[in-house]
Every structure is written in C-alpha cells, then in structure tokens.
Design a protein around this motif. Sequence first.
Motif, mmCIF file in Angstrom:
data_model
loop_
_atom_site.group_PDB
_atom_site.id
_atom_site.type_symbol
_atom_site.label_atom_id
_atom_site.label_comp_id
_atom_site.label_asym_id
_atom_site.label_seq_id
_atom_site.Cartn_x
_atom_site.Cartn_y
_atom_site.Cartn_z
ATOM 1 N N TRP A 168 0.081 13.407 9.824
ATOM 2 C CA TRP A 168 0.677 13.065 8.526
ATOM 3 C C TRP A 168 -0.067 13.756 7.385
ATOM 4 C CZ3 TRP A 168 -0.189 8.187 5.219
ATOM 5 C CH2 TRP A 168 0.821 8.079 4.270
ATOM 6 N N THR A 169 0.682 14.368 6.452
ATOM 7 C CA THR A 169 0.044 15.054 5.326
ATOM 8 C C THR A 169 -0.191 14.107 4.159
ATOM 9 O OG1 THR A 169 2.194 15.610 4.440
ATOM 10 C CG2 THR A 169 1.133 17.253 5.832
ATOM 11 N N GLY A 170 0.585 13.043 4.081
ATOM 12 C CA GLY A 170 0.507 12.167 2.922
ATOM 13 C C GLY A 170 1.459 12.605 1.835
ATOM 14 N N LEU A 171 2.148 13.724 2.035
ATOM 15 C CA LEU A 171 3.048 14.226 1.006
ATOM 16 C C LEU A 171 4.498 14.279 1.461
ATOM 17 C CD1 LEU A 171 0.848 17.070 -0.448
ATOM 18 C CD2 LEU A 171 1.623 15.071 -1.691
ATOM 19 N N SER A 172 4.747 13.960 2.698
ATOM 20 C CA SER A 172 6.137 13.954 3.140
ATOM 21 C C SER A 172 6.290 12.884 4.212
ATOM 22 C CB SER A 172 6.524 15.324 3.694
ATOM 23 O OG SER A 172 6.413 15.317 5.094
ATOM 24 N N PRO A 173 7.500 12.360 4.370
ATOM 25 C CA PRO A 173 7.677 11.267 5.334
ATOM 26 C C PRO A 173 7.604 11.727 6.786
ATOM 27 C CG PRO A 173 9.711 11.700 4.110
ATOM 28 C CD PRO A 173 8.700 12.631 3.588
ATOM 29 N N GLU A 174 7.612 13.023 7.041
ATOM 30 C CA GLU A 174 7.657 13.472 8.439
ATOM 31 C C GLU A 174 6.263 13.623 9.031
ATOM 32 O OE1 GLU A 174 9.748 16.493 6.792
ATOM 33 O OE2 GLU A 174 11.109 14.857 6.294
ATOM 34 N N GLY B 37 -4.282 17.224 1.097
ATOM 35 C CA GLY B 37 -3.027 16.837 1.738
ATOM 36 C C GLY B 37 -3.165 16.673 3.241
ATOM 37 N N GLN B 38 -4.264 16.086 3.697
ATOM 38 C CA GLN B 38 -4.451 15.849 5.131
ATOM 39 C C GLN B 38 -4.745 14.367 5.345
ATOM 40 O OE1 GLN B 38 -7.511 18.565 6.430
ATOM 41 N NE2 GLN B 38 -6.400 20.337 5.669
ATOM 42 N N ALA C 279 6.086 4.949 5.771
ATOM 43 C CA ALA C 279 6.058 6.387 5.898
ATOM 44 C C ALA C 279 7.378 7.026 6.248
ATOM 45 C CB ALA C 279 5.021 6.772 6.943
ATOM 46 N N SER C 280 8.338 6.273 6.700
ATOM 47 C CA SER C 280 9.493 7.006 7.195
ATOM 48 C C SER C 280 10.825 6.432 6.780
ATOM 49 C CB SER C 280 9.434 7.081 8.713
ATOM 50 O OG SER C 280 9.578 5.790 9.235
ATOM 51 N N GLN D 187 3.294 10.544 -5.100
ATOM 52 C CA GLN D 187 3.148 10.689 -3.649
ATOM 53 C C GLN D 187 3.969 9.649 -2.881
ATOM 54 O OE1 GLN D 187 -0.769 11.739 -2.493
ATOM 55 N NE2 GLN D 187 -0.458 11.332 -0.337
ATOM 56 N N PHE E 289 7.615 10.683 -2.885
ATOM 57 C CA PHE E 289 7.938 11.737 -1.926
ATOM 58 C C PHE E 289 8.057 11.132 -0.537
ATOM 59 C CE2 PHE E 289 6.798 14.845 -5.135
ATOM 60 C CZ PHE E 289 7.638 15.904 -4.822
ATOM 61 N N ASN E 290 7.141 10.208 -0.229
ATOM 62 C CA ASN E 290 7.169 9.603 1.095
ATOM 63 C C ASN E 290 8.427 8.780 1.316
ATOM 64 O OD1 ASN E 290 4.916 10.464 2.546
ATOM 65 N ND2 ASN E 290 3.596 9.283 1.201
ATOM 66 N N ASP F 255 -0.910 18.865 -3.448
ATOM 67 C CA ASP F 255 -1.134 20.158 -2.818
ATOM 68 C C ASP F 255 0.184 20.910 -2.627
ATOM 69 O OD1 ASP F 255 -3.521 21.396 -0.715
ATOM 70 O OD2 ASP F 255 -1.471 22.124 -0.571
ATOM 71 N N VAL G 139 1.078 22.150 0.950
ATOM 72 C CA VAL G 139 1.624 21.127 1.843
ATOM 73 C C VAL G 139 3.071 20.812 1.472
ATOM 74 C CG1 VAL G 139 1.374 18.767 2.663
ATOM 75 C CG2 VAL G 139 -0.651 20.143 2.268
ATOM 76 N N LEU G 140 3.336 20.702 0.158
ATOM 77 C CA LEU G 140 4.704 20.398 -0.282
ATOM 78 C C LEU G 140 5.666 21.478 0.203
ATOM 79 C CD1 LEU G 140 4.133 19.121 -3.938
ATOM 80 C CD2 LEU G 140 4.896 17.787 -1.977
ATOM 81 N N GLN H 130 9.461 20.156 0.987
ATOM 82 C CA GLN H 130 9.712 19.122 -0.014
ATOM 83 C C GLN H 130 10.215 19.702 -1.336
ATOM 84 O OE1 GLN H 130 9.401 15.632 0.364
ATOM 85 N NE2 GLN H 130 9.407 16.323 2.461
#
Lengths: 308, 489
Positions: A39-45, A274-275, B46-47, B119, B122-123, B140, B143-144, B149
């Motif tokens: 998980w990056t913390g920046l996207s839900p995937e 972002g980790q 998270a999802s 953040q 986005f999640n 970051d 990462v985006l 994203q």
Amino acid sequence: MQHGKYRFIVGFLALPLGLYALFVVWPFIQSIYYSFTDWTGLSPEFKMVGFDNYRRMFHDEIFWKSLEHSLLFALVLPLVTISLALFFSFMINVGGRRRKGGPAISGVRGSSFYKIVYFFPQVLSIAIVALLFAFAYNPDSGAINSFLRGIGLDSVQPLWLGDPSLALWCVMAVLVWSTVGFFVVLFSAGMASIPADLYEAALLDGANRISTFFRITLPLLWDTVQSGWVYMGILALGAESFAVVQIMTTGPGGPDYSTTVMVLYVYQKAFRDGQAAYATTIGVALLVVTLLFAAIVMRLGRRERLEY
Amino acid sequence: MGSTHTESNGTDDRDMTGVGRRDLIKRSAALGLISVPTMSFLSACASSGGGDNGSKAKAGKKTAKNPLGVNETAGMEFVLFDGGFGKEYAQDAVKIYEKNFPKVKVKFSATQKIQSTLQPRFNQGTPPDLIDNSGAEQMDMGVLVGKNQLADLTPLLDAPSYDDPNKKVRDTLRPGIVEMGQFDGNPVWIMYYAYTVYGVWYSQKALDSLDAEYPKTWDEMLAVCEKAKKKGMAGWTYAGKYPYYIPFSLYPMIGKVGGREVLDAIDNLEPNAWKHPAVKACFDAYYELYKKGYILQGTPGLDHIQSQTAWAKGKALFIPNGSWVENESANVIPSDFNLAVSAPTGIDSSDKMPFGTIWASGGEPFIVPAKAKNPEGGMEQLRIMLSEASSKNFTTKVKSLTAYNGGTTGISLTPGLTSGVAALKLAGQNVLNPRLQDWYVQLQKEQIGVAGLGEMMAGRATPAETIKKIQGFADAAAKDTSIKHYKHQ
C-alpha cells in the motif's frame, strides 16, 4: 447472585472494552495487516506482498540506525530524567538542613518556589520547547554560543545541531529539560505520603542524607519510580522524540542520519515517500521494541511491595 | 482486495469479487471477536472507493467559449495550498470561473495540510477537481502518477488559450513547464503555475561596496570572497540544516561546466553519472569555499530562515536560493539591499555552456485527479489562471513569475523579480531543469543533500568521498524496486 455476576460485569465493561478494541487494539491489527501489503497510502489499490517489507527492513541501514537511536533514547532518557527528578524532589521535600523551630523533615530553603519552577516547562507544548531550543542552538546568533562568546570563549563555538556527534545529545537535553519537572511533581507527591516518623527514626539513628535516600525514600517510592520509568521510556520512543527531532534537527533526521529515530522514519516513509506499507512495517518493529521495553522494566523492577 | 467487504460498510453489492459474505463471516467468527470490526473497517478504510466511476459529471458541449466542454451546471471543487503565495490570486481566478459559468458554485478551500486533508479522499476515491499539491505536506507525485491517480492534462494544453483562440495553451508557456509535468511518456500530469528562478542571490549594493562585479569564473569568485573576507564579511552561507538548497546553484553549475547531458544522466540514475569530471570539478570548487574559510561561521547549524536572515544582515555575500526568497525574507531584507540573482559562476572559459545558463522551473504543482467528478472544470480553472490577466494579477500580488510566458510588461517589478527576468533573458534557451527533487525526493533531500553535500560543506567529508557516497545512494535508488523510476524524454 452468582448466576448474574458475569453478565453484570460484562455490562459494565462492554463499552470501555469496545472503545479500547476500536481505538487501540484495532489500529494495531490494521498496521500489522498493512505491513504485508504494498500500500502506498495514496491510492486505494494494493496487494499482498508477504514478508517483502520485513526482508527489506532487515537490510535497511537507516532502519538500524533509527533503531539504535531509539534504544539509546529509551535507555538514557529515563535514567537521566528520573535520577535528576529523584534528586530534585528529594532536596525539595526531605533534603533540607534542619532549621530551628521547624519540622524535623523539610526541603531546602525556597522549595515551594522550586517546585513551581520545575513544572514550568511541562506547561509549554513540546513543539514550542523544540522551537525555542532550535533558536538557542543557532550557532551564529543563538543564546548558547552568544553566552560562550560573552564569557570570552570565542574559540568554542560548537555547531550543536549541525554537528553529527553532538546533535543527538542536544535533542536529548531538550527532552530532559522539558520532562524532568513532571517527574519532580510526581515523586514529590509520592514522598509526601511517606510517614515522617520513618525519617525521624532514621535521623535518631544518625543516618545522613544519602543513606536516608537509599534506605528509606527510594524503596518506599519504588512503585512510582517504576511506572515513571515505563512512561518516560514510551515517551522517549514515541511522540515526544518525534516532535523534537522533526522540528529541531537538520534534514530532519540530523546531519548524516545522526538523530533519526524510529517514529520519524515511520513518518517519513508514510508521508514523504508514499510507502505507507513499509512505514507500518517499521511501526510494527517499534511496537515490538516498546513492548519489550515495558516487559523488561516490569521484570527488572519487580520487588516486594512495602506496606506503610 | 475484494475479500474483505462486509455488509457493515454498505459496499456489499458493489464489488464482491473475492470471497462471499457468508465465507467471510465464518472466517471472522474463527478469528474471534476483535477481528470482526477489523475486517470490515479494513475495507472501509482502504478500498471502499474501488469502482466509483458512476458519479462523474457529464461533459458539456464544446464551443469556442468553452473549448474543454465543461458541464455548465456541475459543481467544481478546488483545494489550494495556502503557503507563501497566499490564496487571493486563486480566489480571483475562481471569481472569473463563476462569472463564466453563472450556474456553478465553486467550492474553494485553502489549506497548508494538503496531504492530511486529501490523502484520505484519494483513498476513498472522492478527490476534488483541482489541487495545488504543494508545501511541506505535498503528496508524492511519483506515487500518484504511478498509481494512476492523476488526469492527463493534454486536453488543456491543446485547447485554445484564454486570450488568443488561435494559440494553444501549450504555446503560451515558459520553457520547461510542459516537460516538467511529464513523468514517463507523453501524458502531462502536472501543471506548474509559478515559475521559479534558482541561482546565486546577493545584494547588488554589497557587491558594489566591494568594488566588484558578479564573478563569471571560479577564480574571480574566490577573489570576490577574499575581498569580502577582508572586510569581515563571509563569502557564502546556505541553509545548513537543509543542505538541499545548495543544489540550486550547484546543479546548474555542473550543467554549465559539463553540459546538459551530465545532469540528465544524473536524473536518469545512470551508473557512474556522478563520476563525471564536471561533477568533481564543481564539488572541488565548492569545497574550496569551505577550505578557504569563505563560508559563514556556524552555517551548518542554521536553517533556511536563519541563514537568509544572516545573509540579509550582510554577514554573507552569496546564498544559493530560489526566487521565493524575496517574499519569504521580505521583512529582514533592508530596503536599499538591491536584491539580485545571477546564474551560477562557472569554472573557466572551457565550460560547455555559456555564462548565464540557469536553473528555472515550475513551482506550485496543480493536479487534476483522475477520479475527480468534474475534471474538465478543474482544467478550465487552470486555463483561466494561465491567461495574461490572471498571470499579471499573480505577479503583482506575490512577486513571482508564472508559467505564462510574458505578463511582466506594464506592471512594476520588485528588484529581485526584475533581476530574475533579466537573468532569464540572458539565459535564453540555456535553461536547465534538473528533476531529482520531484522524481526522487528522498535521494535529493536526505541523501544527496543532508548526508552528501551537507557533510562536505561542513568540512566533514572530501569531495571524492562525497561523490562516492552519492553515487552509492543513486545506485541504490536505481535498484530499489519500491520506488518508480523516470527518464528524461
């Protein structure tokens, strides 16, 4: 009566235990779960990656450095802070010279004033304390180097936070300064509940201050000291150390990684790089360290409780 | 991640791809009381945003006045970083948007806490339509982009500009802006709005008082520093606690001495990129400043504000910095300071690029999230901001240039800004754009900056050791599979 007992107890405990599970236990479990993902913390995937994060952590030099610093914090800070606080509170409550007409046991002259002064730093937020000291450590125009110049030590102008061999100690000094007052008050309260006749008996037997401290005060205060120790250790591993390192030090993290601590590393990995998954892995390591610390202190400190 | 959905978060009938609800409950029961909330919250956290594409605003009709086809009734949400540039310039632009689309109410907010506010959104898959992703809490970009994203801004760049329908937005921008928004391939993910000039900042008045010109070769630089030293002034200072300010003048110097390719190789994390002789020459040159005692005493312990204050007080002559310094240190820079910026000093006449070669690039990165409800609206807002009038408004209010190429005529510029415009004119096409600071933040700041250059400039490591150390960091970053890698196009 026996019949409804458990239901009765559960009725009272359900809410607090539920809250505890939700806000304390659950985040721990969540972190452990995330530490096995990418998980990056920046996207839900995200997907499961097994032990990859842990393998990476064991080969991460900066992780080991931050662990080393955190352990140093957990050892040195409680030792220094609690020794100082014990000394101060002993002098405030018991260590005074005997004055004519006064009680047999009293603190040094002006002790009630000192008690308040020691507590002052506790009133300030740790962020403000860190900022104040960042100014004081400024090698060009800060208070410390200006003082050194003022007394003619022009050649001694350390870089303080800019020097890898000094930076960590500078940070520790700030934490000691800001927390010692709390323990002075805590120990003072503990000492106040020790009956005065014990001291008087010791005095009659001709005990001096040092032996009074080690044979009467410390044993009777042991429980307080022990919980103070755990509290201070957790503080040194957790939020307080993060605040001072983040606000005061170079980078942050210190010149040449000299002040990086585990909490700071968790923060940087989660919110700078972002980790988030790797950050939670380090968080799990921090959890283990904290639990071990508490367990060791409890184990070492186990003594027979004295009733008085 | 479909395996952890339960009824309790209301997403049960949306993406039940993995294990069924009944299986889940059985497992949960086995895991015990605590893990029941755990599992359901996991998915909530998270999802839950998984397939949330159904709620996008319908695109409107494309017309000459509305080339992006913005829906004239859909709301638009704009989150700005409330930093050194304030929020007035954006509010002014929002007013224009609302004037052009009278049925729309723009939801505008400004915050310093970009990452902590956005953040989670986005999640959840519900980000706003336009974000100024800047400041200490910047998310970051790598990462985006890597996690898909962000929306591609190519439609905006190819749309007619706000002022001239015959000119594309792309053609009204300053050099480097479009490339900076690219990460890998053609899509442009980021629109940098401010334009920053990096270089060596100094007081023209102080330089005049030394009877000196800005030095063009390193021998001249050392001579000027020697003169300053005799007058009790240090040659240089820098943000010692944040040594990643040093590259603002060091990187373009490396580019000038060894050519653009050297910096590109460094950005591309090529093996031995740091071992190029130009890097060594520039490191040696900077190290000489330390060796000869031209760095202000105590500099390694100063933060950026403290070093800028010491410099503004005249304790040091030069400081590597960016054009924001004029605004940031406005209250300590004396009125007769006569702030100026120069492209970095080179080594000598054998340098690959002429004097004037400078680092200038975009600042204030604006992004439109891929999952935004009204991405056309976000882009239209940017198109408005990139008009001449909005650009002038920005420059007047916050003393900084914008990505819009022009917009400086007819308004009075501050000394620093005037000198920045002159430096850009001198540079012409020789504008460099090192990318380490937006591609590999940790490498640039913590490793090259603090652990490498910081130690060298404090005199605790030699240039040779520093280069070896930095090359090691770069090699490790190139091998690290947990970060995304980029290449110059």
